[in-house]
Design an enzyme around this catalytic site. Structure first.
Site, PDB file in Angstrom:
ATOM      1  N   ASP A  52       0.826  -1.220   0.000  1.00 21.92           N
ATOM      2  CA  ASP A  52       0.000   0.000   0.000  1.00 21.92           C
ATOM      3  C   ASP A  52       0.850   1.256   0.000  1.00 21.92           C
ATOM      4  OD1 ASP A  52      -2.533  -1.113   0.135  1.00 21.92           O
ATOM      5  OD2 ASP A  52      -2.343  -1.452   2.303  1.00 21.92           O
ATOM      6  N   TYR A 102       7.034  -9.625   7.060  1.00 18.23           N
ATOM      7  CA  TYR A 102       6.755  -8.197   7.249  1.00 18.23           C
ATOM      8  C   TYR A 102       7.216  -7.779   8.635  1.00 18.23           C
ATOM      9  CZ  TYR A 102       3.754  -7.367   3.145  1.00 18.23           C
ATOM     10  OH  TYR A 102       3.271  -7.185   1.874  1.00 18.23           O
TER      11      TYR A 102
END
Lengths: 250, 250
Positions: free
Chosen positions: B58, B116
């Protein structure tokens, strides 16, 4: 709660990302650290408040421990100043601490020493998370010879070789207390502590030590540069973004 | 020198500062990671080259180990690709490595797991050098209870509670291999390794664990959230700038 008397002023320790400002000193148009702080102080004080800083860092130079003083127009508890300012300042400019000092205190004149740090990233690549805060050199650096060269800077010296023209000074003699080279991750950190720095002296010393590290300036050349008191011999002025004013000691 | 055959394509490992891009995926107007890479590839290849990325991060999400593939139109030695690209890319987007893979390789489908990392800064102040890469929380965090809550995420689970609407998926079942909480400087690091992440799942898990850390979500609540498979119970989606795609493993 500490009350402020009329012969006191507020002293702040501020940190900033120099890449977001056109230097410390107020300018007519461009956003600077001073104009940003003064504009927020004006809102809080509902009147013009001027600040005085310990060092007029150049455009792009960062600070972790810049020191500024001002005389407020409103009565605010000392411990409220950092929050009052930080809630209105951009995240690239942060007030770390506040204390009270005499109005006779002068952040430039009363400084005993300043600590500047210069960061160099070495190697094939520069991380996208470091390029703002570090000068990148492609070639390797000989840390041992840089350390020896840095040692030649120590003590009371005429530092005229490392100044850059622009600001007239009474004397170019400064005492360098520390000039340390430290390997750090994929790079090198240069720590300089002195009782004062001539205009762009930190970046000029860093640029010279980097030239030593890559073999472009020899140790005998380094001695000649230090002794010469002559600007033309030293290495280039290293880029602003590698430099950070870490601390001013009073 | 490795020669490329017609049934091979180039695979790059790229790092970027997500704050400089409107996400990974190409958009009509805004600068994205994909459009930036494709525009530089077009200049080098003198023709349109499309890339495919392992994860459509994003807007604001960083990457250290994003993986992209493309079929070049020009014959360049493999080891020249990183330099050819880096010399034309902005410093916020860096090609770290290049290798050759079969044209049958698909960076999304063939991923075995992704790592992540979410970074949280805790305390009174956020450093001007960290605010781009870290989410700031004013209140303290109970690291022990966060660690226990993170442990509840491990294993094969229906992760519907942690997705954000927007992208249809066949299944919301994912296997989480690691969910580690590490104290780091003035903050906390959350490391998540899973065979796949639903839309905004990393940020949703981080947001939930932060709520656990500050006592707003209890451990029994955490169990209910994990079991519920229902979006409305989980904590908020933590801000993009704290998240970084560290590695994709094939």
């Amino acid at each position: 709660m500490k009350e402020m008397s009329s012969d006191e002023q507020v002293r702040l320790t501020v940190a900033y990302d120099g890449g977001e400002f056109y230097g410390f000193q107020r300018q007519r148009e461009e956003p600077t650290v001073q104009s940003c702080l003064e504009s927020v102080l004006k809102r809080i004080n509902r009147g013009t408040v001027r600040i005085k800083g310990a060092g007029r860092t150049d455009s792009g130079v960062h600070a972790w421990g810049q020191v500024v003083c001002f005389r407020p127009l409103v009565s605010l508890p000392l411990q409220s100043w950092p929050e009052a300012l930080n809630s209105r300042l951009p995240p690239s400019l942060v007030v770390r601490e506040a204390d009270l000092v005499s109005v006779a205190f002068d952040p430039v004149r009363d400084a005993r020493w300043k600590h500047y740090q210069y960061r160099v990233s070495v190697g094939r690549l520069l991380s996208p998370f470091e390029y703002r805060y570090s000068h990148w050199v492609h070639h390797g650096l000989d840390v041992g010879v840089m350390r020896t060269a840095a040692g030649r800077l120590l003590g009371r010296k005429d530092c005229a070789s490392f100044q850059v023209t622009g600001r007239p000074v009474h004397s170019t003699v400064r005492t360098i207390y520390q000039a340390a080279i430290t390997e750090e991750g994929h790079g090198v950190r240069i720590d300089l502590v002195a009782n004062g720095f001539l205009y762009k002296m930190g970046r000029r010393i860093a640029g010279t030590l980097i030239e030593v590290g890559r073999g472009a300036i020899s140790l005998p050349d380094m001695d000649r540069i230090v002794d010469a008191r002559e600007r033309s011999l030293a290495g280039p002025t290293a880029p602003a973004k590698g430099l950070c004013l870490m601390r001013v000691c009073y």
